[in-house]
Design a protein around this motif. Structure first.
Motif, PDB file in Angstrom:
ATOM      1  N   SER A  45       0.815  -1.219   0.000  1.00 40.38           N
ATOM      2  CA  SER A  45       0.000   0.000   0.000  1.00 40.38           C
ATOM      3  C   SER A  45       0.843   1.260   0.000  1.00 40.38           C
ATOM      4  O   SER A  45       0.481   2.241  -0.648  1.00 40.38           O
ATOM      5  N   ALA A  46       1.971   1.272   0.692  1.00 43.37           N
ATOM      6  CA  ALA A  46       2.811   2.473   0.730  1.00 43.37           C
ATOM      7  C   ALA A  46       3.398   2.754  -0.650  1.00 43.37           C
ATOM      8  O   ALA A  46       3.397   3.897  -1.133  1.00 43.37           O
ATOM      9  N   GLY A  47       3.922   1.738  -1.339  1.00 47.31           N
ATOM     10  CA  GLY A  47       4.515   1.922  -2.669  1.00 47.31           C
ATOM     11  C   GLY A  47       3.477   2.312  -3.706  1.00 47.31           C
ATOM     12  O   GLY A  47       3.701   3.184  -4.561  1.00 47.31           O
ATOM     13  N   ASN A  49       0.636   3.731  -3.027  1.00 50.23           N
ATOM     14  CA  ASN A  49       0.193   5.079  -2.671  1.00 50.23           C
ATOM     15  C   ASN A  49       1.166   6.118  -3.217  1.00 50.23           C
ATOM     16  O   ASN A  49       0.756   7.138  -3.776  1.00 50.23           O
ATOM     17  N   ASP A  50       2.486   5.875  -3.038  1.00 50.97           N
ATOM     18  CA  ASP A  50       3.484   6.819  -3.573  1.00 50.97           C
ATOM     19  C   ASP A  50       3.401   6.899  -5.100  1.00 50.97           C
ATOM     20  O   ASP A  50       3.474   7.991  -5.681  1.00 50.97           O
ATOM     21  N   GLU A  53       0.324   8.820  -6.012  1.00 51.73           N
ATOM     22  CA  GLU A  53       0.523  10.253  -5.725  1.00 51.73           C
ATOM     23  C   GLU A  53       1.388  10.910  -6.800  1.00 51.73           C
ATOM     24  O   GLU A  53       1.109  12.030  -7.235  1.00 51.73           O
TER      25      GLU A  53
END
Length: 185
Positions: A45-47, A49-50, A53
């Motif tokens: 999710s972090a990757g 999300n980045d 973005e």
């Protein structure tokens, strides 16, 4: 989180043993998909999300640049239209000025030609009057000469040659003259 996973596996096992959930290919694929999706969102999710973005940021920048260029193009188009209307007004004014200039030139030429004609016309008129008088005199003299020749020839043909046609026409003319004289009385 592990507790939820253990609870989920145990509840699924119980449902499978009681034949509430049937294990076939479609169900296994559904379970695998849900598991993959859950693990993917938890671990990646972090990757993601980045990455999303950054894509949002580039899309936003592209939209802003596109809007700015569209605005600049519209402003240029409006400026060009304004210059076109100014040019059109200038051409209209040029047309009015050309018409006014042509009218002034025409008036000047007409007044100049009228003045030159007023000076030249009496001279030409006098020449024409003299020419008409001389022509009238010449024609009257030629007619008189021709009539004299006709009278002499008629007298010659009627008296000397004795042509019956001329003698007869002479008698007829004399009778007609006598009748006219008698009818007038």
């Amino acid at each position: 989180m592990l507790n939820y996973l253990v609870l989920f596996v145990l509840s699924t096992t119980v449902l499978i043993t009681h034949n509430i959930i049937l294990l076939n290919e479609e169900t296994l694929i559904l379970v695998c998909f849900i598991t993959f999706f859950w693990l993917g969102t938890k671990n990646l999710s972090a990757g993601i999300n980045d990455n999303l973005e950054s894509k949002i940021f580039t899309a936003k920048n592209n939209l802003e640049r596109s809007l700015k260029s569209s605005l600049l193009n519209l402003q240029n188009l409006l400026n060009m239209q304004k210059r076109f209307w100014v040019l059109l007004q200038n051409f209209k004014q040029l047309g009015y000025n050309c018409l006014r200039f042509a009218g002034l030139i025409t008036d000047a030429v007409v007044s100049n030609s009228a003045q030159s004609l007023s000076e030249l016309f009496p001279q030409k008129l006098q020449f024409t009057i003299r020419l008409e008088n001389q022509t009238a005199n010449l024609l009257s003299k030629l007619i008189i000469l021709k009539l004299r020749k006709i009278v002499k020839l008629k007298g010659f043909y009627s008296s000397v040659i004795g042509n019956p046609h001329f003698v007869c026409s002479d008698k007829i003319i004399v009778r007609e003259c006598i009748q006219k004289i008698n009818s007038v009385k």
